[in-house]
Structure formats: C-alpha cells, structure tokens
Motif scaffolding. Structure first.
Motif, PDB file in Angstrom:
ATOM      1  N   TRP A 116       0.553  -1.762 -12.717  1.00 14.99           N
ATOM      2  CA  TRP A 116       1.050  -0.659 -11.900  1.00 14.99           C
ATOM      3  C   TRP A 116       0.182  -0.484 -10.641  1.00 14.99           C
ATOM      4  CZ3 TRP A 116       5.177   1.900 -10.912  1.00 14.99           C
ATOM      5  CH2 TRP A 116       5.127   3.117 -10.252  1.00 14.99           C
ATOM      6  N   ALA A 117      -1.116  -0.589 -10.785  1.00 16.16           N
ATOM      7  CA  ALA A 117      -2.013  -0.464  -9.634  1.00 16.16           C
ATOM      8  C   ALA A 117      -1.776  -1.587  -8.626  1.00 16.16           C
ATOM      9  CB  ALA A 117      -3.462  -0.459 -10.096  1.00 16.16           C
ATOM     10  N   VAL A 118      -1.554  -2.808  -9.111  1.00 22.54           N
ATOM     11  CA  VAL A 118      -1.282  -3.941  -8.219  1.00 22.54           C
ATOM     12  C   VAL A 118       0.039  -3.727  -7.486  1.00 22.54           C
ATOM     13  CG1 VAL A 118      -0.746  -6.410  -8.184  1.00 22.54           C
ATOM     14  CG2 VAL A 118      -2.713  -5.585  -9.471  1.00 22.54           C
ATOM     15  N   ALA A 119       1.037  -3.238  -8.201  1.00 22.74           N
ATOM     16  CA  ALA A 119       2.336  -2.990  -7.564  1.00 22.74           C
ATOM     17  C   ALA A 119       2.218  -1.917  -6.482  1.00 22.74           C
ATOM     18  CB  ALA A 119       3.364  -2.577  -8.618  1.00 22.74           C
ATOM     19  N   GLN A 120       1.504  -0.831  -6.784  1.00 27.85           N
ATOM     20  CA  GLN A 120       1.308   0.217  -5.786  1.00 27.85           C
ATOM     21  C   GLN A 120       0.554  -0.300  -4.569  1.00 27.85           C
ATOM     22  OE1 GLN A 120      -0.697   3.239  -8.144  1.00 27.85           O
ATOM     23  NE2 GLN A 120       1.065   4.596  -7.913  1.00 27.85           N
ATOM     24  N   ASP A 121      -0.490  -1.072  -4.805  1.00 29.40           N
ATOM     25  CA  ASP A 121      -1.274  -1.616  -3.706  1.00 29.40           C
ATOM     26  C   ASP A 121      -0.429  -2.557  -2.850  1.00 29.40           C
ATOM     27  OD1 ASP A 121      -3.907  -1.832  -2.388  1.00 29.40           O
ATOM     28  OD2 ASP A 121      -3.722  -3.945  -3.000  1.00 29.40           O
ATOM     29  N   VAL A 123       2.837  -2.420  -2.338  1.00 29.33           N
ATOM     30  CA  VAL A 123       3.756  -1.615  -1.531  1.00 29.33           C
ATOM     31  C   VAL A 123       3.003  -0.976  -0.361  1.00 29.33           C
ATOM     32  CG1 VAL A 123       5.188   0.468  -1.552  1.00 29.33           C
ATOM     33  CG2 VAL A 123       5.397  -1.219  -3.383  1.00 29.33           C
ATOM     34  N   ILE A 124       1.812  -0.469  -0.639  1.00 27.20           N
ATOM     35  CA  ILE A 124       1.019   0.159   0.428  1.00 27.20           C
ATOM     36  C   ILE A 124       0.627  -0.871   1.482  1.00 27.20           C
ATOM     37  CG2 ILE A 124      -1.225   1.215   0.923  1.00 27.20           C
ATOM     38  CD1 ILE A 124      -0.885   2.828  -1.637  1.00 27.20           C
ATOM     39  N   ARG A 125       0.253  -2.069   1.063  1.00 26.21           N
ATOM     40  CA  ARG A 125      -0.126  -3.110   2.027  1.00 26.21           C
ATOM     41  C   ARG A 125       1.050  -3.515   2.899  1.00 26.21           C
ATOM     42  NH1 ARG A 125      -5.051  -5.967   1.282  1.00 26.21           N
ATOM     43  NH2 ARG A 125      -6.199  -5.115  -0.483  1.00 26.21           N
ATOM     44  N   ILE A 126       2.240  -3.628   2.323  1.00 26.80           N
ATOM     45  CA  ILE A 126       3.437  -3.972   3.104  1.00 26.80           C
ATOM     46  C   ILE A 126       3.732  -2.866   4.110  1.00 26.80           C
ATOM     47  CG2 ILE A 126       5.942  -4.293   2.962  1.00 26.80           C
ATOM     48  CD1 ILE A 126       5.374  -5.767   0.265  1.00 26.80           C
ATOM     49  N   ALA A 127       3.636  -1.606   3.679  1.00 23.63           N
ATOM     50  CA  ALA A 127       3.851  -0.491   4.594  1.00 23.63           C
ATOM     51  C   ALA A 127       2.793  -0.470   5.695  1.00 23.63           C
ATOM     52  CB  ALA A 127       3.847   0.824   3.822  1.00 23.63           C
ATOM     53  N   CYS A 128       1.556  -0.794   5.350  1.00 20.37           N
ATOM     54  CA  CYS A 128       0.472  -0.822   6.341  1.00 20.37           C
ATOM     55  C   CYS A 128       0.717  -1.902   7.382  1.00 20.37           C
ATOM     56  CB  CYS A 128      -0.869  -1.049   5.667  1.00 20.37           C
ATOM     57  SG  CYS A 128      -1.461   0.375   4.759  1.00 20.37           S
ATOM     58  N   LEU A 129       1.196  -3.038   6.952  1.00 16.20           N
ATOM     59  CA  LEU A 129       1.500  -4.106   7.911  1.00 16.20           C
ATOM     60  C   LEU A 129       2.582  -3.674   8.880  1.00 16.20           C
ATOM     61  CD1 LEU A 129       1.390  -7.294   5.666  1.00 16.20           C
ATOM     62  CD2 LEU A 129      -0.173  -6.689   7.520  1.00 16.20           C
TER      63      LEU A 129
END
Length: 147
Positions: A116-121, A123-129
């Motif tokens: 779950w933590a990897v999935a959240q990270d 999604v956040i990385r894609i949004a950050c890009l």
C-alpha cells in the motif's frame, strides 16, 4: 492581527501549518505551530515566510511536488524550512505516533502495508512529475516575492 500590524507572524503560522500537516499527515496542535515559528525566528531572524498558493495551504499533500522541485536546488529556503518542520515533528509525541510503530505486525499484514505504501508513493510521484514545472515556478516566486 499581530500587534505590529504587518501580519508576518500570521504568514509564519500558515507556513508552519502547511509544512507540519504535510509531514504529520494531520493537523498539528497549536503548540507545535508555535515551536516551529520560534525555531524559524531563531534560525533565520526576520526572514520572510514562504507563501504558498491557497490550494497548497488547503491541501498540504501538494507540497510533495514542491519537495521534488526543491530537491534540485542547492540552497533552497523550502528545503531548510521543511527540514526544520521534520525535526520538530519527530521530536513530538504526535510525531512519535506517526513515525514509530509500537506494536508487532503479522508478516502478511506488513507485506500488505508495504504494498500500500509503494502504491501511494507511486501515485504521488506520478502527480509530482505532472506538477513539477508549474510548482517549481511557484516555489521560486514564493521564495523571491514575499508579501
């Protein structure tokens, strides 16, 4: 309004609330906000607080994109303020609850938690890009043009 009428303390408290909410993932108590403001005053003196767009103050998780944009800058004011917020958060009881696990987990539950933590990270990385360029420009503007 602050006694001086300049509103600098109010802007510092807004900065503190945004950064500490981002770090803790919940709204911090007022005592922690005051600790942050006193630490910033002691470290940086009369330095102007960071000004974030209203949407970032409302949704502090958007600071992840700022963090990524500031990662490329050597002497970023944002990075130093975020480091201060992290230190204050870690040294609090609320931070201890957030960062330290006080109970043993079953290995299967730990595996699902890790997934779950990897999935959240991710999604956040894609949004950050996607938001990196506009927020990088906004970060530079926030550091240069205090109001």
């Amino acid at each position: 309004m602050h006694r001086s009428g300049c509103g600098r303390r109010r802007r510092q408290l807004r900065e503190a609330k945004a950064l500490l909410t981002y770090v803790l993932r919940q709204v911090p108590p007022s005592s922690m906000l005051r600790r942050y403001v006193h630490a910033i005053d002691a470290l940086y003196g009369a330095d102007e607080p960071l000004r974030f767009p209203a949407v970032v103050e409302r949704f502090p998780m958007l600071l992840a994109a700022y963090e990524r944009a500031a990662g490329n800058q050597k002497n970023s004011k944002f990075r130093s303020r975020l480091s201060c917020a992290i230190l204050i958060a870690e040294a609090s009881p609320l931070g201890a609850q957030r960062f330290m696990s006080d109970h043993a987990m079953h290995p299967i539950a730990a595996l699902f938690g890790l997934a779950w933590a990897v999935a959240q990270d991710s999604v956040i990385r894609i949004a950050c890009l996607a938001l990196a360029l506009p927020l990088s420009a906004a970060l530079k503007a926030a550091e240069r043009h205090p109001q």
